[in-house]
Scaffold this active site. Structure first.
Site, PDB file in Angstrom:
ATOM      1  N   ASP A  68      26.820  55.611  30.413  1.00  0.00           N
ATOM      2  CA  ASP A  68      25.966  55.455  29.237  1.00  0.00           C
ATOM      3  C   ASP A  68      26.460  56.270  28.049  1.00  0.00           C
ATOM      4  O   ASP A  68      27.188  57.250  28.205  1.00  0.00           O
ATOM      5  CB  ASP A  68      24.542  55.920  29.553  1.00  0.00           C
ATOM      6  CG  ASP A  68      23.788  54.974  30.461  1.00  0.00           C
ATOM      7  OD1 ASP A  68      24.412  54.029  30.989  1.00  0.00           O
ATOM      8  OD2 ASP A  68      22.576  55.191  30.653  1.00  0.00           O
ATOM      9  N   ASP A  69      26.014  55.864  26.858  1.00  0.00           N
ATOM     10  CA  ASP A  69      26.079  56.641  25.608  1.00  0.00           C
ATOM     11  C   ASP A  69      27.415  56.599  24.887  1.00  0.00           C
ATOM     12  O   ASP A  69      27.566  57.262  23.851  1.00  0.00           O
ATOM     13  CB  ASP A  69      25.690  58.108  25.838  1.00  0.00           C
ATOM     14  CG  ASP A  69      24.243  58.262  26.270  1.00  0.00           C
ATOM     15  OD1 ASP A  69      23.496  57.272  26.226  1.00  0.00           O
ATOM     16  OD2 ASP A  69      23.862  59.388  26.664  1.00  0.00           O
ATOM     17  N   HIS A 100      22.993  49.382  25.274  1.00  0.00           N
ATOM     18  CA  HIS A 100      22.175  50.597  25.396  1.00  0.00           C
ATOM     19  C   HIS A 100      21.366  50.849  24.125  1.00  0.00           C
ATOM     20  O   HIS A 100      20.956  51.978  23.851  1.00  0.00           O
ATOM     21  CB  HIS A 100      23.088  51.786  25.697  1.00  0.00           C
ATOM     22  CG  HIS A 100      22.396  52.974  26.296  1.00  0.00           C
ATOM     23  ND1 HIS A 100      21.394  52.874  27.240  1.00  0.00           N
ATOM     24  CD2 HIS A 100      22.570  54.323  26.091  1.00  0.00           C
ATOM     25  CE1 HIS A 100      20.987  54.089  27.586  1.00  0.00           C
ATOM     26  NE2 HIS A 100      21.682  54.984  26.903  1.00  0.00           N
ATOM     27  N   HIS A 150      19.901  55.064  20.345  1.00  0.00           N
ATOM     28  CA  HIS A 150      19.349  55.889  21.430  1.00  0.00           C
ATOM     29  C   HIS A 150      17.938  56.364  21.108  1.00  0.00           C
ATOM     30  O   HIS A 150      17.586  57.532  21.327  1.00  0.00           O
ATOM     31  CB  HIS A 150      20.262  57.085  21.737  1.00  0.00           C
ATOM     32  CG  HIS A 150      20.218  57.495  23.186  1.00  0.00           C
ATOM     33  ND1 HIS A 150      19.243  58.336  23.693  1.00  0.00           N
ATOM     34  CD2 HIS A 150      21.006  57.177  24.238  1.00  0.00           C
ATOM     35  CE1 HIS A 150      19.446  58.522  24.983  1.00  0.00           C
ATOM     36  NE2 HIS A 150      20.516  57.823  25.344  1.00  0.00           N
ATOM     37  N   HIS A 209      27.758  59.316  32.452  1.00  0.00           N
ATOM     38  CA  HIS A 209      27.812  59.241  30.985  1.00  0.00           C
ATOM     39  C   HIS A 209      29.236  59.468  30.478  1.00  0.00           C
ATOM     40  O   HIS A 209      29.949  60.324  31.014  1.00  0.00           O
ATOM     41  CB  HIS A 209      26.882  60.291  30.366  1.00  0.00           C
ATOM     42  CG  HIS A 209      25.435  60.072  30.668  1.00  0.00           C
ATOM     43  ND1 HIS A 209      24.871  60.410  31.878  1.00  0.00           N
ATOM     44  CD2 HIS A 209      24.443  59.516  29.926  1.00  0.00           C
ATOM     45  CE1 HIS A 209      23.580  60.090  31.863  1.00  0.00           C
ATOM     46  NE2 HIS A 209      23.298  59.549  30.695  1.00  0.00           N
TER      47      HIS A 209
END
Length: 215
Positions: A33-34, A84, A88, A174
């Protein structure tokens, strides 16, 4: 679970989300993620290439627009790109708009649309789940949390994955957000340990196909 309530998927698996596949086969999916991040994503990709492993990357739209060359590399090396959101935002106040912005950034760089959506933090309400489905995405959570976001140390990250993996599991890691040095250092040992236990690591789409084959 009451409608509109938020759930943490590592504790409660929200109905209607995808967080594992029912299988006896030793197979699991690595997800990140991210990202993409200009330092850590290439380091992760180098390790995956060396180990001959494909993974799924849930990218943020902001980063995707900034580093489209990393999205191109992801696709070129056989990985899958998930959505995603754009910024965020844990509350997902502009859920559809952010999903679409990120999907457009991915499509502009790669020619591929996103299929899986992972809400920031894994938080999803019943109404958000329904909205995501109407927008043509599957909400993908996880069943094994590496907890690399806590920076607990390389050995602890490795143990969090290796000691908790099971056939059909989805592993959370991540490659962006801030420096992921511990994640990078733990990735090789994680892959080696899983392979030594007989596991095959695949993309989310490949993992989900096993569910389709049993229905």
């Amino acid at each position: 679970m009451a409608q509109g309530s938020m759930t943490v998927p590592s504790i409660v698996k929200a109905p209607g989300t995808y967080y594992m596949t029912n299988t006896q086969e030793k197979i699991a999916a690595l997800t990140f993620d991210d990202g993409p991040d200009p330092i850590d994503t290439p380091a992760v990709l180098d390790i995956l290439k060396e180990k001959d492993v494909r993974a799924t990357f849930f990218v943020l739209g902001k980063a995707a627009q900034t580093y489209p060359f990393l999205l191109k590399r992801l696709i070129k090396e056989g990985h899958e790109i998930g959505n995603h959101g754009y910024s965020h935002d844990y509350q997902q106040r502009r859920l559809v708009e952010e999903m679409n912005q990120t999907d457009q950034a991915v499509f502009a760089a790669t020619g591929y649309h996103t299929y899986f959506y992972r809400p920031p933090g894994g938080f999803v309400s019943k109404s958000q789940l329904e909205t995501t489905k109407r927008n043509g995405h599957v909400v993908a959570l996880w069943s094994v949390d590496s907890k690399d976001w806590r920076n607990p140390g390389v050995k602890q990250i490795t143990d969090n994955v290796v000691k908790n993996v099971f056939p059909g599991s989805i592993i959370l890691m991540h490659d962006g957000g801030y420096r992921r040095t511990q994640t990078v250092k733990s990735l090789g040992p994680i892959i080696d340990a899983l392979k030594a236990r007989g596991y095959r690591l695949v993309t989310l789409s490949e993992l989900r196909m096993l569910d389709a084959e049993t229905k």
